[in-house]
Motif scaffolding. Structure first.
Motif, PDB file in Angstrom:
ATOM      1  N   THR A   1       0.765  -1.189  -0.014  1.00 29.26           N
ATOM      2  CA  THR A   1      -0.042  -0.124  -0.151  1.00 29.26           C
ATOM      3  C   THR A   1       0.782   1.226   0.067  1.00 29.26           C
ATOM      4  OG1 THR A   1      -2.024  -1.147   1.015  1.00 29.26           O
ATOM      5  CG2 THR A   1      -1.651   1.274   1.143  1.00 29.26           C
TER       6      THR A   1
ATOM      7  N   SER B   1       2.309   2.088  -3.368  1.00 25.44           N
ATOM      8  CA  SER B   1       1.269   2.173  -4.454  1.00 25.44           C
ATOM      9  C   SER B   1       0.772   3.812  -4.701  1.00 25.44           C
ATOM     10  CB  SER B   1      -0.066   1.360  -4.002  1.00 25.44           C
ATOM     11  OG  SER B   1      -1.050   1.810  -4.870  1.00 25.44           O
TER      12      SER B   1
ATOM     13  N   PHE C   1      -3.417   1.567  -3.209  1.00 26.38           N
ATOM     14  CA  PHE C   1      -4.270   0.446  -3.161  1.00 26.38           C
ATOM     15  C   PHE C   1      -4.117  -0.349  -1.808  1.00 26.38           C
ATOM     16  CE2 PHE C   1      -4.270  -3.850  -4.910  1.00 26.38           C
ATOM     17  CZ  PHE C   1      -5.533  -4.201  -5.059  1.00 26.38           C
TER      18      PHE C   1
ATOM     19  N   GLN D   1      -5.802   0.052  -8.672  1.00 23.31           N
ATOM     20  CA  GLN D   1      -4.431   0.081  -9.010  1.00 23.31           C
ATOM     21  C   GLN D   1      -3.864   1.149  -9.506  1.00 23.31           C
ATOM     22  OE1 GLN D   1      -2.437  -3.415  -9.611  1.00 23.31           O
ATOM     23  NE2 GLN D   1      -3.770  -4.505  -8.216  1.00 23.31           N
ATOM     24  N   LYS D   2      -4.768   1.581 -10.620  1.00 22.30           N
ATOM     25  CA  LYS D   2      -4.795   2.707 -11.813  1.00 22.30           C
ATOM     26  C   LYS D   2      -5.112   4.019 -11.410  1.00 22.30           C
ATOM     27  CE  LYS D   2      -4.751  -0.898 -15.149  1.00 22.30           C
ATOM     28  NZ  LYS D   2      -3.355  -0.902 -15.435  1.00 22.30           N
TER      29      LYS D   2
END
Length: 190
Positions: free
Chosen positions: A71, A74, A78, A111-112
């Protein structure tokens, strides 16, 4: 031969009546008419309020309760899960009259981009909806202009509720992470 078929008919009728009586006395589900529950005409209501997600200071209303190992590395956070008990107010100021609380969780689920999975109850504490709740479930792409979340149920005056909530960020403090979101909720209920 006539006696045998008469006996067969009687036995069949007795068997069928036993099945129907047994089925009727131990039913799992049955159909109802709304008026049998005291439900009257369905209404469409519009609610307007501000949601204050406070992550900073001595009394945050949103706290991270879980995260994945990746996390913190990220770009979208995420894997983080946040528990909330956020005030809902009439106006955008935190000092504005509180009309309820948003209680539940949101999780950073993309995630994006920064996309939240929102699972929460709006618990109303003022006016005619005092003690009633709306249940919200949906995706919140927080950096989009207007986001739409589903109203999937409710309690009290919002029994059998269904509809949608439109969320639009009013203010976001980059230093603290505190956010104020304007909500317009459209809900069908009895």
């Amino acid at each position: 031969m006539a006696v045998c078929s008469a006996e067969l008919i009687v036995v069949s009728l007795l068997f069928m009546s036993t099945v129907f009586v047994a089925a009727d006395s131990h039913t799992f589900a049955r159909s109802l008419l709304p008026r049998e529950l005291g439900l009257k005409e369905e209404k469409l209501s519009h609610l307007h309020f501000y949601f204050h997600d406070i992550v900073s200071g001595p009394n945050p209303t949103a706290v991270r309760v879980a995260e994945a190992k990746m996390t913190n590395s990220s770009a979208t956070g995420f894997g983080a899960v946040v528990m909330i008990d956020d005030p809902l107010t009439e106006g955008p100021e935190t000092s504005s009259k509180e009309v309820g609380r948003a209680q539940g969780i949101y999780a950073l689920a993309s995630q994006k981009d920064t996309g939240l999975l929102m699972v929460q109850n709006y618990v109303f504490t003022e006016g005619k909806y005092n003690g009633s709740t709306l249940s919200v479930l949906g995706r919140n792409a927080v950096f989009s202009g207007v986001r739409e979340l589903s109203i999937v149920g409710g309690s009290g005056l919002f029994r059998f509720a269904r509809g949608y909530a439109q969320a639009q960020t009013h203010t976001f403090d980059r230093k603290t992470g505190d956010t104020c979101v304007e909500y317009n909720v459209y809900v069908f209920h009895y």
